[in-house]
Design a protein around this motif. Structure first.
Motif, PDB file in Angstrom:
ATOM      1  N   LEU A 177       0.858  -1.190   0.000  1.00  0.00           N
ATOM      2  CA  LEU A 177       0.000   0.000   0.000  1.00  0.00           C
ATOM      3  C   LEU A 177       0.888   1.231   0.000  1.00  0.00           C
ATOM      4  O   LEU A 177       1.746   1.378   0.880  1.00  0.00           O
ATOM      5  CB  LEU A 177      -0.898   0.014   1.246  1.00  0.00           C
ATOM      6  N   THR A 178       0.691   2.089  -0.970  1.00  0.00           N
ATOM      7  CA  THR A 178       1.498   3.307  -1.082  1.00  0.00           C
ATOM      8  C   THR A 178       0.745   4.335  -1.911  1.00  0.00           C
ATOM      9  O   THR A 178       0.073   3.971  -2.882  1.00  0.00           O
ATOM     10  CB  THR A 178       2.863   3.008  -1.752  1.00  0.00           C
ATOM     11  N   PRO A 179       0.863   5.624  -1.552  1.00  0.00           N
ATOM     12  CA  PRO A 179       0.182   6.634  -2.371  1.00  0.00           C
ATOM     13  C   PRO A 179       0.756   6.729  -3.780  1.00  0.00           C
ATOM     14  O   PRO A 179       0.204   7.415  -4.632  1.00  0.00           O
ATOM     15  CB  PRO A 179       0.406   7.943  -1.592  1.00  0.00           C
TER      16      PRO A 179
ATOM     17  N   ILE B  82      -4.987   4.078  -2.562  1.00  0.00           N
ATOM     18  CA  ILE B  82      -6.455   4.188  -2.532  1.00  0.00           C
ATOM     19  C   ILE B  82      -6.905   5.586  -2.945  1.00  0.00           C
ATOM     20  O   ILE B  82      -8.091   5.896  -2.898  1.00  0.00           O
ATOM     21  CB  ILE B  82      -7.075   3.779  -1.180  1.00  0.00           C
TER      22      ILE B  82
ATOM     23  N   PHE C  18      -4.150  11.164  -1.968  1.00  0.00           N
ATOM     24  CA  PHE C  18      -4.009  11.850  -0.686  1.00  0.00           C
ATOM     25  C   PHE C  18      -3.081  10.980   0.152  1.00  0.00           C
ATOM     26  O   PHE C  18      -2.840   9.821  -0.192  1.00  0.00           O
ATOM     27  CB  PHE C  18      -5.364  12.019   0.026  1.00  0.00           C
TER      28      PHE C  18
ATOM     29  N   LEU D 110      -2.195   9.215   3.747  1.00  0.00           N
ATOM     30  CA  LEU D 110      -2.596   8.774   5.083  1.00  0.00           C
ATOM     31  C   LEU D 110      -1.328   8.580   5.911  1.00  0.00           C
ATOM     32  O   LEU D 110      -0.225   8.545   5.373  1.00  0.00           O
ATOM     33  CB  LEU D 110      -3.332   7.440   4.993  1.00  0.00           C
TER      34      LEU D 110
HETATM   35  N1  SAM Z   1       6.392   9.581   2.145  1.00  0.00           N
HETATM   36  C1  SAM Z   1       5.415   8.846   1.401  1.00  0.00           C
HETATM   37  C2  SAM Z   1       5.152   9.550   0.075  1.00  0.00           C
HETATM   38  O1  SAM Z   1       5.224  10.774   0.039  1.00  0.00           O
HETATM   39  O2  SAM Z   1       4.834   8.867  -0.915  1.00  0.00           O
HETATM   40  C3  SAM Z   1       4.111   8.741   2.196  1.00  0.00           C
HETATM   41  C4  SAM Z   1       4.215   7.829   3.376  1.00  0.00           C
HETATM   42  S1  SAM Z   1       2.719   7.705   4.280  1.00  0.00           S
HETATM   43  C5  SAM Z   1       2.885   8.995   5.458  1.00  0.00           C
HETATM   44  C6  SAM Z   1       2.944   6.263   5.259  1.00  0.00           C
HETATM   45  C7  SAM Z   1       2.273   5.018   4.712  1.00  0.00           C
HETATM   46  O3  SAM Z   1       0.883   5.214   4.615  1.00  0.00           O
HETATM   47  C8  SAM Z   1       2.715   4.585   3.329  1.00  0.00           C
HETATM   48  O4  SAM Z   1       3.897   3.821   3.377  1.00  0.00           O
HETATM   49  C9  SAM Z   1       1.522   3.752   2.872  1.00  0.00           C
HETATM   50  O5  SAM Z   1       1.599   2.412   3.320  1.00  0.00           O
HETATM   51  C10 SAM Z   1       0.350   4.427   3.568  1.00  0.00           C
HETATM   52  N2  SAM Z   1      -0.421   5.318   2.689  1.00  0.00           N
HETATM   53  C11 SAM Z   1      -0.521   6.654   2.790  1.00  0.00           C
HETATM   54  N3  SAM Z   1      -1.331   7.160   1.861  1.00  0.00           N
HETATM   55  C12 SAM Z   1      -1.771   6.118   1.135  1.00  0.00           C
HETATM   56  C13 SAM Z   1      -2.649   5.988   0.011  1.00  0.00           C
HETATM   57  N4  SAM Z   1      -3.213   7.034  -0.555  1.00  0.00           N
HETATM   58  N5  SAM Z   1      -2.879   4.752  -0.474  1.00  0.00           N
HETATM   59  C14 SAM Z   1      -2.296   3.661   0.071  1.00  0.00           C
HETATM   60  N6  SAM Z   1      -1.465   3.718   1.135  1.00  0.00           N
HETATM   61  C15 SAM Z   1      -1.197   4.926   1.659  1.00  0.00           C
END
Ligand code: SAM
Length: 229
Positions: free
Chosen positions: A86-88, A132, A135, A137
């Motif tokens: 899961l990653t943005p 997802i 944005f 999370l």
């Molecule tokens: N530094 C990263 C970036 O800018 O791409 C964002 C990291 S986020 C604060 C921490 C974790 O939240 C990510 O590793 C991911 O697993 C999850 N996450 C945050 N937003 C997400 C999204 N829109 N969809 C899926 N996972 C998300």
């Protein structure tokens, strides 16, 4: 279908699935959800899972070794899972992607990140990266839950009425038509008379027109992707 979630916060996964369709799917054995605590694969006495970013910068990054160890341990016990990070920055979850995931037997392994995300080399350990939405999370847990619910309701036998999948938003490439129930008049606003007519063919056509019109107004991008006239 099995869902295996690798997370630092397994306790988050209990109540969201304790009601409604998800609870029924779990009780009927149509899906299983197992969490795997990443901390158990942490390094050293303090079970460390994160570290400072090389090159400097704010926040912490999840180290690759604990994540790799957790993925390996789950794979050893449950071979054949489709591994998702899961990653943005991943493929954006849409109904079509949820439908693809619903066919990934025996199930999904969902890796939830935290902090500033995972070390780049973790990407090589998974089959797909999923977002997802556009944005950010604080963690991947809620994103994993969204994937689990979106996929589960597409599995055969989960919804009482499978036909509702085709009619609801995105099932047909459009938003759903407007829905009404009792009372016939609510605060001066009446149910469209055609819905009370009993003429099923007319109702079907009216709903299709409404769905098309609503999609044109609210989400024209869907019609560009999937033209319907
Ligand atoms: N530094 C990263 C970036 O800018 O791409 C964002 C990291 S986020 C604060 C921490 C974790 O939240 C990510 O590793 C991911 O697993 C999850 N996450 C945050 N937003 C997400 C999204 N829109 N969809 C899926 N996972 C998300």
């Amino acid at each position: 279908m099995q869902f295996h979630v690798i997370t630092l916060f397994p306790e988050m996964f209990t109540s969201p699935f304790s009601g409604g369709i998800m609870a029924r799917a779990l009780n009927n054995g149509l899906v299983t959800i197992q969490t795997h605590n990443l901390r158990e694969h942490g390094l050293g006495r303090y079970r460390q899972v994160d570290d400072e970013p090389y090159g400097g910068g704010s926040g912490m990054v999840m180290r690759p070794e604990p994540v790799a160890a957790a993925i390996d341990a789950v794979t050893a016990r449950h071979p054949g899972l489709w591994r998702v990070l899961l990653t943005p920055q991943g493929d954006v979850l849409r109904q079509s992607l949820a439908a693809e995931l619903a066919r990934r037997e025996p199930g999904l392994m969902l890796v939830a990140g935290r902090y500033e995300g995972v070390d780049e080399r973790v990407r090589e350990l998974v089959d797909q990266e999923i977002s997802i939405g556009d944005f950010v999370l604080s963690g991947g847990e809620l994103a994993a839950m969204v994937v689990i619910e979106a996929v589960t309701r597409l599995l055969p036998g989960v919804l009482g009425n499978q036909a509702s999948l085709d009619e609801e938003s995105f099932g047909s490439g459009m938003l759903e038509y407007p829905q009404y129930t009792r009372p016939e008049v609510f605060r001066g606003s009446a149910v469209p008379p055609i819905l009370l007519s009993g003429d099923h063919e007319k109702i079907r056509r009216w709903r299709r027109e409404q769905a098309l019109e609503r999609t044109r107004r609210r989400r024209p991008d869907l019609l560009v992707k999937n033209p319907r006239g």
